[in-house]
Each structure stands twice: as structure tokens, then as C-alpha cells.
Design an enzyme around this catalytic site. Structure first.
Site, PDB file in Angstrom:
ATOM      1  N   TYR A  11     -38.620  -4.931 -66.481  1.00  0.00           N
ATOM      2  CA  TYR A  11     -39.247  -6.083 -65.802  1.00  0.00           C
ATOM      3  C   TYR A  11     -38.449  -6.596 -65.774  1.00  0.00           C
ATOM      4  O   TYR A  11     -36.949  -7.116 -65.011  1.00  0.00           O
ATOM      5  CB  TYR A  11     -40.980  -6.366 -66.451  1.00  0.00           C
ATOM      6  CG  TYR A  11     -40.587  -8.086 -65.869  1.00  0.00           C
ATOM      7  CD1 TYR A  11     -40.343  -8.035 -64.186  1.00  0.00           C
ATOM      8  CD2 TYR A  11     -41.188  -9.090 -66.955  1.00  0.00           C
ATOM      9  CE1 TYR A  11     -40.670  -9.338 -63.641  1.00  0.00           C
ATOM     10  CE2 TYR A  11     -41.724 -10.419 -65.784  1.00  0.00           C
ATOM     11  CZ  TYR A  11     -41.742 -10.683 -64.834  1.00  0.00           C
ATOM     12  OH  TYR A  11     -41.952 -11.299 -64.237  1.00  0.00           O
ATOM     13  N   ASP A  31     -31.595   3.098 -71.339  1.00  0.00           N
ATOM     14  CA  ASP A  31     -32.917   2.903 -70.792  1.00  0.00           C
ATOM     15  C   ASP A  31     -33.428   4.634 -71.055  1.00  0.00           C
ATOM     16  O   ASP A  31     -33.205   5.232 -70.334  1.00  0.00           O
ATOM     17  CB  ASP A  31     -33.557   2.421 -69.611  1.00  0.00           C
ATOM     18  CG  ASP A  31     -34.771   1.285 -69.799  1.00  0.00           C
ATOM     19  OD1 ASP A  31     -36.048   2.440 -70.343  1.00  0.00           O
ATOM     20  OD2 ASP A  31     -35.300   0.469 -69.782  1.00  0.00           O
ATOM     21  N   SER A 117     -38.675 -13.878 -78.718  1.00  0.00           N
ATOM     22  CA  SER A 117     -39.486 -14.536 -77.991  1.00  0.00           C
ATOM     23  C   SER A 117     -40.485 -15.600 -78.529  1.00  0.00           C
ATOM     24  O   SER A 117     -40.068 -15.489 -80.353  1.00  0.00           O
ATOM     25  CB  SER A 117     -40.569 -13.430 -78.206  1.00  0.00           C
ATOM     26  OG  SER A 117     -41.786 -13.590 -77.691  1.00  0.00           O
ATOM     27  N   ALA A 118     -40.949 -16.316 -77.576  1.00  0.00           N
ATOM     28  CA  ALA A 118     -41.269 -17.833 -78.316  1.00  0.00           C
ATOM     29  C   ALA A 118     -42.932 -17.182 -79.081  1.00  0.00           C
ATOM     30  O   ALA A 118     -43.399 -18.242 -79.394  1.00  0.00           O
ATOM     31  CB  ALA A 118     -41.864 -18.248 -76.982  1.00  0.00           C
ATOM     32  N   TYR A 141     -46.271  -6.628 -83.078  1.00  0.00           N
ATOM     33  CA  TYR A 141     -44.854  -7.179 -81.745  1.00  0.00           C
ATOM     34  C   TYR A 141     -43.608  -8.368 -82.037  1.00  0.00           C
ATOM     35  O   TYR A 141     -42.765  -8.203 -82.396  1.00  0.00           O
ATOM     36  CB  TYR A 141     -45.514  -7.433 -80.526  1.00  0.00           C
ATOM     37  CG  TYR A 141     -44.310  -7.911 -79.462  1.00  0.00           C
ATOM     38  CD1 TYR A 141     -43.639  -7.359 -78.934  1.00  0.00           C
ATOM     39  CD2 TYR A 141     -45.227  -9.410 -79.585  1.00  0.00           C
ATOM     40  CE1 TYR A 141     -42.692  -7.949 -78.313  1.00  0.00           C
ATOM     41  CE2 TYR A 141     -44.407  -9.736 -78.200  1.00  0.00           C
ATOM     42  CZ  TYR A 141     -42.948  -9.407 -77.699  1.00  0.00           C
ATOM     43  OH  TYR A 141     -41.703  -9.218 -76.920  1.00  0.00           O
ATOM     44  N   LYS A 145     -39.941  -9.344 -83.110  1.00  0.00           N
ATOM     45  CA  LYS A 145     -38.751 -10.028 -82.955  1.00  0.00           C
ATOM     46  C   LYS A 145     -38.118 -10.734 -84.023  1.00  0.00           C
ATOM     47  O   LYS A 145     -36.998 -10.994 -84.285  1.00  0.00           O
ATOM     48  CB  LYS A 145     -39.514 -10.346 -81.818  1.00  0.00           C
ATOM     49  CG  LYS A 145     -39.913 -10.258 -80.984  1.00  0.00           C
ATOM     50  CD  LYS A 145     -38.963  -9.687 -79.866  1.00  0.00           C
ATOM     51  CE  LYS A 145     -38.529  -8.288 -79.175  1.00  0.00           C
ATOM     52  NZ  LYS A 145     -37.840  -7.695 -78.452  1.00  0.00           N
ATOM     53  N   PHE A 169     -40.179 -17.836 -73.398  1.00  0.00           N
ATOM     54  CA  PHE A 169     -41.622 -17.571 -72.929  1.00  0.00           C
ATOM     55  C   PHE A 169     -41.799 -17.675 -72.390  1.00  0.00           C
ATOM     56  O   PHE A 169     -41.873 -16.488 -73.181  1.00  0.00           O
ATOM     57  CB  PHE A 169     -41.128 -19.670 -72.602  1.00  0.00           C
ATOM     58  CG  PHE A 169     -40.641 -20.402 -74.012  1.00  0.00           C
ATOM     59  CD1 PHE A 169     -39.834 -20.882 -74.428  1.00  0.00           C
ATOM     60  CD2 PHE A 169     -41.872 -21.371 -74.514  1.00  0.00           C
ATOM     61  CE1 PHE A 169     -39.274 -20.705 -75.941  1.00  0.00           C
ATOM     62  CE2 PHE A 169     -42.139 -21.815 -76.026  1.00  0.00           C
ATOM     63  CZ  PHE A 169     -40.242 -21.945 -76.821  1.00  0.00           C
ATOM     64  N   ASN A 170     -42.399 -17.718 -71.689  1.00  0.00           N
ATOM     65  CA  ASN A 170     -43.368 -16.901 -70.112  1.00  0.00           C
ATOM     66  C   ASN A 170     -42.884 -15.994 -68.993  1.00  0.00           C
ATOM     67  O   ASN A 170     -43.012 -17.080 -68.633  1.00  0.00           O
ATOM     68  CB  ASN A 170     -44.627 -17.671 -70.326  1.00  0.00           C
ATOM     69  CG  ASN A 170     -45.694 -17.634 -71.627  1.00  0.00           C
ATOM     70  OD1 ASN A 170     -44.916 -18.636 -72.007  1.00  0.00           O
ATOM     71  ND2 ASN A 170     -46.483 -17.050 -72.209  1.00  0.00           N
ATOM     72  N   ARG A 289     -58.647 -13.289 -76.703  1.00  0.00           N
ATOM     73  CA  ARG A 289     -57.955 -11.936 -77.011  1.00  0.00           C
ATOM     74  C   ARG A 289     -57.174 -12.153 -78.459  1.00  0.00           C
ATOM     75  O   ARG A 289     -56.694 -12.891 -79.650  1.00  0.00           O
ATOM     76  CB  ARG A 289     -57.041 -11.574 -75.747  1.00  0.00           C
ATOM     77  CG  ARG A 289     -57.605 -11.766 -74.544  1.00  0.00           C
ATOM     78  CD  ARG A 289     -56.499 -11.503 -73.658  1.00  0.00           C
ATOM     79  NE  ARG A 289     -55.067 -12.186 -73.663  1.00  0.00           N
ATOM     80  CZ  ARG A 289     -54.412 -12.118 -73.282  1.00  0.00           C
ATOM     81  NH1 ARG A 289     -53.972 -10.761 -72.176  1.00  0.00           N
ATOM     82  NH2 ARG A 289     -52.965 -13.295 -73.394  1.00  0.00           N
ATOM     83  N   GLY A 291     -54.917 -12.393 -81.522  1.00  0.00           N
ATOM     84  CA  GLY A 291     -53.364 -12.439 -81.459  1.00  0.00           C
ATOM     85  C   GLY A 291     -53.120 -13.543 -80.066  1.00  0.00           C
ATOM     86  O   GLY A 291     -51.953 -14.165 -81.315  1.00  0.00           O
TER      87      GLY A 291
HETATM   88  N1  LIG Z   1     -42.311  -9.828 -70.583  1.00  0.00           N
HETATM   89  C1  LIG Z   1     -42.443 -11.118 -71.725  1.00  0.00           C
HETATM   90  O1  LIG Z   1     -44.008 -11.706 -71.609  1.00  0.00           O
HETATM   91  C2  LIG Z   1     -41.545 -11.652 -73.269  1.00  0.00           C
HETATM   92  C3  LIG Z   1     -41.819 -12.487 -73.607  1.00  0.00           C
HETATM   93  C4  LIG Z   1     -40.591 -12.856 -74.597  1.00  0.00           C
HETATM   94  C5  LIG Z   1     -39.680 -11.146 -74.998  1.00  0.00           C
HETATM   95  N2  LIG Z   1     -39.902 -10.122 -74.119  1.00  0.00           N
HETATM   96  C6  LIG Z   1     -38.853  -9.472 -74.304  1.00  0.00           C
HETATM   97  O2  LIG Z   1     -38.362  -9.236 -73.308  1.00  0.00           O
HETATM   98  C7  LIG Z   1     -37.848  -7.718 -73.111  1.00  0.00           C
HETATM   99  C8  LIG Z   1     -37.780  -6.936 -71.614  1.00  0.00           C
HETATM  100  O3  LIG Z   1     -39.122  -6.919 -71.255  1.00  0.00           O
HETATM  101  P1  LIG Z   1     -39.672  -6.750 -70.489  1.00  0.00           P
HETATM  102  O4  LIG Z   1     -41.288  -7.623 -70.120  1.00  0.00           O
HETATM  103  O5  LIG Z   1     -38.675  -6.855 -69.231  1.00  0.00           O
HETATM  104  O6  LIG Z   1     -40.712  -5.760 -70.862  1.00  0.00           O
HETATM  105  P2  LIG Z   1     -40.351  -3.490 -70.118  1.00  0.00           P
HETATM  106  O7  LIG Z   1     -41.466  -2.731 -70.923  1.00  0.00           O
HETATM  107  O8  LIG Z   1     -40.220  -4.148 -68.766  1.00  0.00           O
HETATM  108  O9  LIG Z   1     -38.949  -3.464 -70.434  1.00  0.00           O
HETATM  109  C9  LIG Z   1     -38.774  -3.040 -71.381  1.00  0.00           C
HETATM  110  C10 LIG Z   1     -37.287  -1.319 -71.249  1.00  0.00           C
HETATM  111  O10 LIG Z   1     -37.315  -1.313 -72.408  1.00  0.00           O
HETATM  112  C11 LIG Z   1     -37.057   0.503 -72.503  1.00  0.00           C
HETATM  113  N3  LIG Z   1     -37.231   0.721 -73.581  1.00  0.00           N
HETATM  114  C12 LIG Z   1     -38.104   0.478 -74.689  1.00  0.00           C
HETATM  115  N4  LIG Z   1     -37.696   1.308 -76.025  1.00  0.00           N
HETATM  116  C13 LIG Z   1     -37.051   1.991 -75.668  1.00  0.00           C
HETATM  117  C14 LIG Z   1     -36.030   2.511 -76.604  1.00  0.00           C
HETATM  118  N5  LIG Z   1     -35.941   3.421 -77.811  1.00  0.00           N
HETATM  119  N6  LIG Z   1     -34.630   2.864 -75.720  1.00  0.00           N
HETATM  120  C15 LIG Z   1     -33.959   2.372 -74.779  1.00  0.00           C
HETATM  121  N7  LIG Z   1     -34.845   2.408 -73.639  1.00  0.00           N
HETATM  122  C16 LIG Z   1     -36.395   1.704 -74.414  1.00  0.00           C
HETATM  123  C17 LIG Z   1     -38.690   0.523 -71.529  1.00  0.00           C
HETATM  124  O11 LIG Z   1     -38.222   1.944 -70.867  1.00  0.00           O
HETATM  125  C18 LIG Z   1     -38.683  -0.796 -70.706  1.00  0.00           C
HETATM  126  O12 LIG Z   1     -37.638   0.002 -69.442  1.00  0.00           O
HETATM  127  C19 LIG Z   1     -38.580  -7.028 -74.043  1.00  0.00           C
HETATM  128  O13 LIG Z   1     -37.493  -6.970 -75.871  1.00  0.00           O
HETATM  129  C20 LIG Z   1     -39.390  -8.651 -74.766  1.00  0.00           C
HETATM  130  O14 LIG Z   1     -40.357  -8.034 -75.694  1.00  0.00           O
HETATM  131  C21 LIG Z   1     -41.116 -10.346 -72.886  1.00  0.00           C
END
Ligand SMILES: NC(=O)c1ccc[n+]([C@@H]2O[C@H](COP(=O)([O-])OP(=O)(O)OC[C@H]3O[C@@H](n4cnc5c(N)ncnc54)[C@H](O)[C@@H]3O)[C@@H](O)[C@H]2O)c1
Length: 336
Positions: A11, A31, A117-118, A141, A145, A169-170, A289, A291
Site C-alpha cells: 500500500y 517485494d 511507526s507512531a 508488531y 519497529k 502516524f495513520n 481491540r 493492543g
Molecule cells: N499501514 C499503516 O498504517 C502503517 C503505519 C505505520 C507504519 N507502517 C509501515 O509501513 C510499511 C508499509 O506498510 P503497508 O501498509 O504498505 O503494508 P503492506 O502489507 O501493504 O506492504 C508491505 C509489503 O512488504 C512486502 N513484504 C513483506 N515481507 C517481505 C519480505 N520478507 N521480503 C520482501 N517483501 C516483503 C509485502 O509483500 C508487501 O508488498 C511497513 O513497514 C509498515 O510497518 C504502516
């Protein structure tokens, strides 16, 4: 500039790749598609592989020796799942990231921009957190981080590498050009659930956690449009050396909050959503929920000072783009 983006089929990573490309840079995606979508890699240089697979990393650098920076987004990200399967979360997010960083050092990468992450912050009385606020990660989780921030701090001190941990953040919304957005079938985040309720995919929206010490009892969050978040990565990449310029030579690691600087309660978010959508939703109050906590919002001064970046989009923009993405995602993903 050529930038390795791990998790670029996810995403946030996919939105970062679009923003990089729109700014004239070349993302190279690594990926495994464990959760990500091949459709989001369309038109980009893409290597399907695991971040801990040194053979694929060696191949990437043989093909693209001009990669100088890495944006490391790849991770497992579902908080309740991390409580049930901590082994997988520590393995995927910690052990494999350590191997990735080791491989990046071998290839003499200058710097890493890390998706933090926040959720690692403790709850503070007025909910506003700066980068120096106390930390208290509450789930496996969030602890992955926190651990990776410590690893980066130690690696940068020992190995001459530089790194920026961006504490998101979000994130809400989707790429404004609708190239990517939320891809999970059953989103666990609040805006994803609101869109599902608006589109009749779930009958009732459950407002989880209504007894927090906030102005209306619901959780307080800082909802940042994913496009603003992606733009911050472009700023971090373009200004990577500048972030460390003027600081002492041993400053090789920085932590920067990425938020809007405003706290919005979940009740306020739901009201905004209904206004933008133009209809009220079926909704009910529910217990928090596992956590969950009361929440926080970002102090953003450091991001402005070091990245020369600030958000441009509003919560309404995020809601509007999330709804638009809900309408068109089937065409791109092949499922609704
Ligand atoms: N979405 C949120 O609310 C949020 C908030 C804070 C931080 N984050 C951080 O942002 C980053 C991206 O999050 P997102 O929401 O896009 O998640 P997501 O699940 O959409 O994307 C994560 C991607 O990493 C790939 N991936 C996971 N493990 C892998 C590995 N071992 N090797 C290769 N590829 C791998 C997955 O296939 C996926 O495409 C993450 O590190 C997450 O912790 C997300």
C-alpha cells in the site's frame, strides 16, 4: 536518482514508487508479494524476492550499481496477528531486515530510509508526541519497529551508513491518480472499514474503544494522506545529505515524525466520512481491540525543518480518495 524500495508492491511502498517516479526518480522494487500486489509494480523495475535473499540483492546491485539509497518498507503489519504469531513478526521484520542491512552495507549503499511507526510511542497526557517523547511499544508488531530503530542506530554508529527512521502516524486514502491503494480484502484500519460499510460489504461499522480519556471517549489519531506520506519519502531521498549537513560528524541517524500535526477522534472521523459520503452509516460502539490505546498525534516541526516538507492534503481528501479507490480497485486488483 535510482532508489531500492523494499515492499514496493504494498500500500505505502507502491505510493512511494509512484511519487518517486512522478518526481523524475527511478524506483527499483524488491517485494516477495507475501501480501503485496503484482499489479502495483506495473511499469516499474521489479524483482520478486525476499529481503533476506542475498542472491537476489546481489543481482539487483549487479543490474543497478547506481542505487545509492534504500527505502525499507517491507514488513508484516497487522497488530492482532503479531500477538498470535510473534515468531513470524520477529523473523520477517527483525531478523530479515538485519540481513538486508548487512547486504546493503556490502553493496556500499549510502543510506536507508526506514518505515517506522507512531505505534511505538507511549500515550502522553496531551496526546501530542515529538520524536523525543517516551516510547512504549505495546504489541510484537510495534516492538519489531522499535527494535529496527535500535539496529539502525547501532549500524549507523559502527558502519558509516546513514539512516532516517520515519515514524508514520495513520495513513489514509490512496494514490490521487488511482494507481494503488488499500489492497487487503478485509481492512483492519478504520477508513478501510468505513469504506467497506459505505459500500455495503459490512453491515455495521463498529466504533471500537469509546472509554478513552479523549474529548469524546473515542481514540485519537493523526490521519495523514498516503500521498503526503509518499511525498515525504521523496523529500527524504532528495535531501538525504542535507538532513545530516550542519550536524556533528557522528550524527548519522535521525528519527522524524510524519503526521499532520492535528489529532482527530474516531467519532470526528466518522462524522467527516458521513459528510463526504453524503449518507449516514449503520454504526455501533464496541470494546477496544487488543493492543489499542488512546492514541497520539504528531509534532511535525522536525519534518518541516529537516525535510522541508509539510502535508498538503486534508482528512476529507483522504476520505474522498479512499472512497474513489473503493470504486475502482476491482479493475486493478481483480477483486473487490
Ligand atoms: N499501514 C499503516 O498504517 C502503517 C503505519 C505505520 C507504519 N507502517 C509501515 O509501513 C510499511 C508499509 O506498510 P503497508 O501498509 O504498505 O503494508 P503492506 O502489507 O501493504 O506492504 C508491505 C509489503 O512488504 C512486502 N513484504 C513483506 N515481507 C517481505 C519480505 N520478507 N521480503 C520482501 N517483501 C516483503 C509485502 O509483500 C508487501 O508488498 C511497513 O513497514 C509498515 O510497518 C504502516
Amino acid at each position: 536518482m535510482k532508489v531500492l524500495v523494499t515492499g514496493g508492491a504494498g500500500y505505502i511502498g507502491s505510493t512511494i514508487c509512484s511519487a518517486l517516479r512522478d518526481s523524475g526518480h527511478t524506483p527499483v522494487i524488491l517485494d516477495s508479494l507475501v501480501t503485496g500486489q503484482e499489479a502495483f509494480t506495473k511499469g516499474h523495475i521489479f524483482y520478486r524476492g525476499d529481503i533476506a535473499d542475498t542472491a537476489v540483492i546481489d543481482r539487483i546491485f549487479a543490474d543497478h550499481p547506481d542505487i545509492r539509497l534504500t527505502v525499507h518498507c517491507a514488513a508484516l503489519i497487522v497488530v492482532p496477528e503479531s500477538m498470535e504469531r510473534p515468531y513470524e513478526y520477529y523473523k520477517e521484520n527483525v531478523s530479515k531486515s538485519v540481513e538486508l542491512f548487512h547486504a546493503l552495507l556490502r553493496h556500499k549503499v549510502e543510506g536507508i530510509v526506514f518505515s517506522s511507526s507512531a505505534s511505538i510511542y507511549d500515550v502522553v497526557a496531551d496526546f501530542k508526541v515529538s520524536e523525543d517523547s517516551p516510547l512504549n511499544p505495546q504489541s510484537p508488531y510495534a516492538r519489531t519497529k522499535f527494535m529496527m530503530e535500535m539496529v539502525l542506530k547501532d549500524f549507523t554508529a559502527a558502519y558509516g551508513l546513514k539512516a532516517i527512521a520515519l515514524r508514520y502516524f495513520n495513513p489514509i486514502g490512496a494514490d490521487p491518480k488511482m494507481r494503488s491503494g488499500i489492497h487487503v480484502r478485509e481492512p483492519s484500519h478504520v477508513v478501510g472499514k468505513l469504506v467497506d460499510c459505505a459500500r455495503g460489504k459490512i453491515p455495521v461499522f463498529q466504533l471500537t474503544g469509546v472509554g478513552w480519556p479523549t474529548r469524546d471517549g473515542s481514540g485519537l489519531r493523526d490521519y495523514i494522506h498516503v500521498w503526503d506520506l509518499a511525498r515525504a519519502h521523496v523529500a527524504a531521498v532528495e535531501n538525504f545529505a542535507g538532513v545530516f549537513a550542519g550536524q556533528s560528524a557522528d550524527t548519522r541517524y535521525e528519527v522524524i515524525n510524519l503526521g499532520t500535526g492535528s489529532g482527530v477522534t474516531v467519532r470526528e472521523l466518522v462524522a467527516s466520512f458521513e459528510r463526504v459520503f453524503g449518507k449516514t452509516l449503520n454504526k455501533t460502539d464496541a470494546p477496544p481491540r487488543p493492543g489499542d490505546n488512546a492514541g497520539s498525534y504528531a509534532s511535525c516541526e522536525k519534518a518541516f525543518k529537516l525535510l522541508h516538507w509539510a502535508t498538503e492534503k486534508t482528512t476529507d481528501d483522504g476520505i474522498r480518495d479512499a472512497l474513489r479507490w473503493g470504486e475502482c480497485r476491482k479493475t486493478i486488483l481483480g477483486y473487490d
